[in-house]
Enzyme design. Structure first.
Site, PDB file in Angstrom:
ATOM      1  N   TYR A 122       0.840  -1.203   0.000  1.00 45.81           N
ATOM      2  CA  TYR A 122       0.000   0.000   0.000  1.00 45.81           C
ATOM      3  C   TYR A 122       0.879   1.259   0.000  1.00 45.81           C
ATOM      4  O   TYR A 122       0.846   2.054  -0.913  1.00 45.81           O
ATOM      5  CB  TYR A 122      -0.893   0.041   1.251  1.00 45.81           C
ATOM      6  CG  TYR A 122      -2.158  -0.787   1.212  1.00 45.81           C
ATOM      7  CD1 TYR A 122      -2.383  -1.760   0.256  1.00 45.81           C
ATOM      8  CD2 TYR A 122      -3.146  -0.600   2.192  1.00 45.81           C
ATOM      9  CE1 TYR A 122      -3.545  -2.518   0.258  1.00 45.81           C
ATOM     10  CE2 TYR A 122      -4.314  -1.350   2.200  1.00 45.81           C
ATOM     11  CZ  TYR A 122      -4.515  -2.306   1.230  1.00 45.81           C
ATOM     12  OH  TYR A 122      -5.663  -3.044   1.242  1.00 45.81           O
ATOM     13  N   SER A 155       6.404  -4.716   4.937  1.00 51.11           N
ATOM     14  CA  SER A 155       6.841  -5.736   5.896  1.00 51.11           C
ATOM     15  C   SER A 155       6.943  -7.088   5.211  1.00 51.11           C
ATOM     16  O   SER A 155       6.044  -7.471   4.446  1.00 51.11           O
ATOM     17  CB  SER A 155       5.846  -5.849   7.053  1.00 51.11           C
ATOM     18  OG  SER A 155       5.743  -4.635   7.733  1.00 51.11           O
ATOM     19  N   GLU A 241      -7.943  -6.305   9.543  1.00 47.88           N
ATOM     20  CA  GLU A 241      -6.763  -6.258  10.411  1.00 47.88           C
ATOM     21  C   GLU A 241      -7.129  -6.526  11.857  1.00 47.88           C
ATOM     22  O   GLU A 241      -6.321  -6.949  12.657  1.00 47.88           O
ATOM     23  CB  GLU A 241      -6.055  -4.895  10.290  1.00 47.88           C
ATOM     24  CG  GLU A 241      -5.004  -4.916   9.211  1.00 47.88           C
ATOM     25  CD  GLU A 241      -4.157  -3.661   9.156  1.00 47.88           C
ATOM     26  OE1 GLU A 241      -4.614  -2.614   9.619  1.00 47.88           O
ATOM     27  OE2 GLU A 241      -3.050  -3.752   8.615  1.00 47.88           O
ATOM     28  N   SER A 361      -1.765   5.838  11.581  1.00 49.30           N
ATOM     29  CA  SER A 361      -1.149   6.546  12.720  1.00 49.30           C
ATOM     30  C   SER A 361      -2.219   6.993  13.729  1.00 49.30           C
ATOM     31  O   SER A 361      -3.411   7.030  13.423  1.00 49.30           O
ATOM     32  CB  SER A 361      -0.381   7.766  12.211  1.00 49.30           C
ATOM     33  OG  SER A 361      -1.303   8.738  11.754  1.00 49.30           O
TER      34      SER A 361
HETATM   35  C1  LIG Z   1       6.721  -1.200  11.423  1.00 43.21           C
HETATM   36  C2  LIG Z   1       5.933  -0.749  10.230  1.00 43.21           C
HETATM   37  C3  LIG Z   1       5.465  -1.680   9.322  1.00 43.21           C
HETATM   38  C4  LIG Z   1       4.753  -1.268   8.193  1.00 43.21           C
HETATM   39  N1  LIG Z   1       4.342  -2.223   7.285  1.00 43.21           N
HETATM   40  C5  LIG Z   1       3.703  -1.824   6.148  1.00 43.21           C
HETATM   41  C6  LIG Z   1       3.339  -2.784   5.143  1.00 43.21           C
HETATM   42  O1  LIG Z   1       3.591  -3.994   5.298  1.00 43.21           O
HETATM   43  N2  LIG Z   1       2.734  -2.353   4.028  1.00 43.21           N
HETATM   44  C7  LIG Z   1       2.429  -1.027   3.829  1.00 43.21           C
HETATM   45  O2  LIG Z   1       1.851  -0.706   2.778  1.00 43.21           O
HETATM   46  N3  LIG Z   1       2.780  -0.084   4.750  1.00 43.21           N
HETATM   47  C8  LIG Z   1       3.407  -0.453   5.902  1.00 43.21           C
HETATM   48  N4  LIG Z   1       3.789   0.481   6.846  1.00 43.21           N
HETATM   49  C9  LIG Z   1       3.545   1.899   6.549  1.00 43.21           C
HETATM   50  C10 LIG Z   1       2.465   2.551   7.372  1.00 43.21           C
HETATM   51  O3  LIG Z   1       1.195   2.117   6.981  1.00 43.21           O
HETATM   52  C11 LIG Z   1       2.641   4.062   7.207  1.00 43.21           C
HETATM   53  O4  LIG Z   1       3.882   4.410   7.800  1.00 43.21           O
HETATM   54  C12 LIG Z   1       1.546   4.860   7.844  1.00 43.21           C
HETATM   55  O5  LIG Z   1       0.331   4.657   7.171  1.00 43.21           O
HETATM   56  C13 LIG Z   1       1.857   6.371   7.883  1.00 43.21           C
HETATM   57  O6  LIG Z   1       2.194   6.821   6.622  1.00 43.21           O
HETATM   58  P1  LIG Z   1       3.571   7.635   6.373  1.00 43.21           P
HETATM   59  O7  LIG Z   1       4.679   6.889   7.024  1.00 43.21           O
HETATM   60  O8  LIG Z   1       3.651   7.917   4.914  1.00 43.21           O
HETATM   61  O9  LIG Z   1       3.394   8.992   7.172  1.00 43.21           O
HETATM   62  P2  LIG Z   1       2.606  10.295   6.689  1.00 43.21           P
HETATM   63  O10 LIG Z   1       1.280   9.894   6.136  1.00 43.21           O
HETATM   64  O11 LIG Z   1       3.509  11.109   5.822  1.00 43.21           O
HETATM   65  O12 LIG Z   1       2.366  11.040   8.053  1.00 43.21           O
HETATM   66  C14 LIG Z   1       3.409  11.776   8.716  1.00 43.21           C
HETATM   67  C15 LIG Z   1       2.817  12.370   9.998  1.00 43.21           C
HETATM   68  O13 LIG Z   1       1.729  13.268   9.657  1.00 43.21           O
HETATM   69  C16 LIG Z   1       0.533  12.859  10.317  1.00 43.21           C
HETATM   70  N5  LIG Z   1      -0.617  13.073   9.419  1.00 43.21           N
HETATM   71  C17 LIG Z   1      -0.724  12.677   8.127  1.00 43.21           C
HETATM   72  N6  LIG Z   1      -1.939  13.014   7.632  1.00 43.21           N
HETATM   73  C18 LIG Z   1      -2.609  13.611   8.629  1.00 43.21           C
HETATM   74  C19 LIG Z   1      -3.923  14.188   8.747  1.00 43.21           C
HETATM   75  N7  LIG Z   1      -4.777  14.166   7.738  1.00 43.21           N
HETATM   76  N8  LIG Z   1      -4.282  14.704   9.956  1.00 43.21           N
HETATM   77  C20 LIG Z   1      -3.419  14.702  11.005  1.00 43.21           C
HETATM   78  N9  LIG Z   1      -2.161  14.195  10.953  1.00 43.21           N
HETATM   79  C21 LIG Z   1      -1.759  13.642   9.800  1.00 43.21           C
HETATM   80  C22 LIG Z   1       0.711  11.373  10.619  1.00 43.21           C
HETATM   81  O14 LIG Z   1      -0.054  10.974  11.721  1.00 43.21           O
HETATM   82  C23 LIG Z   1       2.215  11.302  10.921  1.00 43.21           C
HETATM   83  O15 LIG Z   1       2.455  11.688  12.253  1.00 43.21           O
HETATM   84  C24 LIG Z   1       4.488   0.105   7.974  1.00 43.21           C
HETATM   85  C25 LIG Z   1       4.949   1.051   8.897  1.00 43.21           C
HETATM   86  C26 LIG Z   1       5.679   0.637  10.009  1.00 43.21           C
HETATM   87  C27 LIG Z   1       6.165   1.686  10.969  1.00 43.21           C
END
Ligand SMILES: Cc1cc2nc3c(=O)[nH]c(=O)nc-3n(C[C@H](O)[C@H](O)[C@H](O)COP(=O)(O)OP(=O)(O)OC[C@H]3O[C@@H](n4cnc5c(N)ncnc54)[C@H](O)[C@@H]3O)c2cc1C
Length: 378
Positions: A122, A155, A241, A361
């Site tokens: 994703y 992952s 999930e 998050s």
């Molecule tokens: C250990 C781990 C395993 C993972 N495994 C997978 C996997 O197998 N497959 C996969 O597809 N993804 C995976 N992920 C990714 C995970 O789904 C994303 O990290 C998560 O959805 C957040 O997206 P981002 O990292 O792009 O942060 P961003 O979306 O860029 O967000 C950055 C910050 O801004 C905040 N923010 C963003 N939008 C808003 C809003 N509208 N309002 C308020 N605050 C906001 C967020 O809360 C965060 O604090 C994994 C992540 C981790 C840490």
């Protein structure tokens, strides 16, 4: 129910190699991978995988209370972290709900037997919380889809045979929703057009990866749901999930909390009233979490319930990691055998930083609760 629980307990006692106890899991996915894979296949052969799936699709269709009993016994036995959970809990139920009969025939038996492992494609560098912004593209070339783009934080991609990918297959309609034009594709990982690069985490482990699609191919019929309507399917996957395995996770949390209490006695931190209060709060928080989960786990999955449970457990677990560090005091800052030679508590502290990020998050969960549960304006 007691009979089923006893059967699980006895099977685990007779079959679990003590050397595998507690192996793997978040922040420790590198541990004993081949042994854990063999263990999952053994579980499968004995009929302990896919308990929740309907019998017609290769599962056992056991009632929810029995699923909870299985996960509780599994956690109590300290059995190793599963390597097949993405197939069993995410893509399998998605195919049962949205897949074609051919897709179900092709994939479900292999997931149930742990012959094929899956990963979730994703997130992208520019699309995490805002998942509809994915820019990985798939276009039809004869009888195949051709994919170009990049996924991130994937992952277990380094061990997966297949990936379910959210990709753009068409533009959103003029002035219409960005959610249209996305498709949910099943893509084989072992092919020249797919490159997997590990990402090193705070714990020193490489549980997740970058995945590059450079002309990667998959067959035309590997779209789940309608072409261009993948958003609905992708959201359906996320609803799966949450499930009975959450209860098993909470048994693991209980074991960690018991460990922190024992540690506080050992280090003398338990004499500090502030630490005692935090331990009591942790105990009460976990009891409330368990009661809330049991209350909401039954019935059709609702994203609101899932958001409340996710917000509760992620904050609770992160606070437990912080408590463990304070109980250890200055000792907690020392990695005795080298930078990545972390003990159980250091690993908990560092990995639990990720809990409030993955699976949506905390901020996103709060937005969902605010708008969909409390009816607040966006
Ligand atoms: C250990 C781990 C395993 C993972 N495994 C997978 C996997 O197998 N497959 C996969 O597809 N993804 C995976 N992920 C990714 C995970 O789904 C994303 O990290 C998560 O959805 C957040 O997206 P981002 O990292 O792009 O942060 P961003 O979306 O860029 O967000 C950055 C910050 O801004 C905040 N923010 C963003 N939008 C808003 C809003 N509208 N309002 C308020 N605050 C906001 C967020 O809360 C965060 O604090 C994994 C992540 C981790 C840490």
């Amino acid at each position: 129910m007691q009979g089923f629980r006893r059967e699980v307990r006895e099977w685990l006692a007779a079959n679990l190699d003590p050397a595998l106890r507690g192996a793997g899991g978040p922040g420790r996915e590198h541990e004993a991978f081949p042994e854990r894979l063999a263990w999952c296949r053994r579980l499968a052969a004995a009929g302990w995988t896919c308990l929740a799936w309907p019998p017609g699709h290769g599962g056992r269709g056991v009632p929810l209370a029995a699923q909870v009993a299985f996960h509780e016994e599994y956690a109590r036995a300290d059995a190793p972290a599963r390597v097949d959970h993405i197939g069993e809990t995410l893509v399998g139920p998605t195919l049962i709900a949205f897949g074609t009969p051919e897709q179900r025939r092709r994939f479900l038996p292999r997931i149930a037997a742990v012959e094929e492992l899956w990963c979730q494609g994703y997130s992208e560098p520019g699309a995490g919380s805002d998942l509809a912004a994915v820019s990985t593209r798939a276009r039809l070339d004869g009888d195949e889809w051709v994919l170009d783009g990049q996924k991130i934080w994937t992952s277990l991609a380094h061990v997966a045979d297949w990936c379910f990918v959210l990709a753009r297959t068409g533009p959103p309609p003029e002035g219409g929703s960005r959610h249209t034009g996305l498709s949910y594709l099943l893509v084989p990982m072992r092919q020249p057009g797919v490159t997997v690069r590990p990402i090193r985490q705070l714990t020193g482990d490489c549980e997740f990866n970058e995945v590059f699609f450079d002309g990667a191919r998959t067959a035309r019929d590997m779209v789940v749901g309608e072409v261009g309507q993948g958003w609905r399917v992708a959201m359906g996957t996320l609803a799966f999930e949450r499930g009975a395995s959450t209860i098993g996770q909470q048994i693991g949390f209980r074991r960690e909390l018991d460990g922190v209490i024992a540690l506080a006695r050992e280090t003398g931190a338990a004499r500090d009233p502030a630490i005692r209060e935090r331990i009591a709060r942790a105990w009460v928080g976990l009891s409330a979490l368990r009661s809330h989960t049991l209350r909401t786990i039954d019935g059709a999955p609702s994203s609101q319930d899932a958001s409340v449970v996710k917000l509760l457990w992620s904050g609770w677990h992160r606070a437990l990691g912080e408590l463990a560090m304070d109980v250890l005091g200055a000792d907690g800052t020392l990695a005795r055998g080298g930078p990545d030679e972390l003990d159980r508590w250091q690993r908990l502290f560092l990995f639990s930083r990720a809990d409030t990020i993955y699976g949506g998050s905390d901020e996103i969960q709060r937005n969902i609760i605010a708008t969909r549960v409390l009816g607040l304006p966006r």
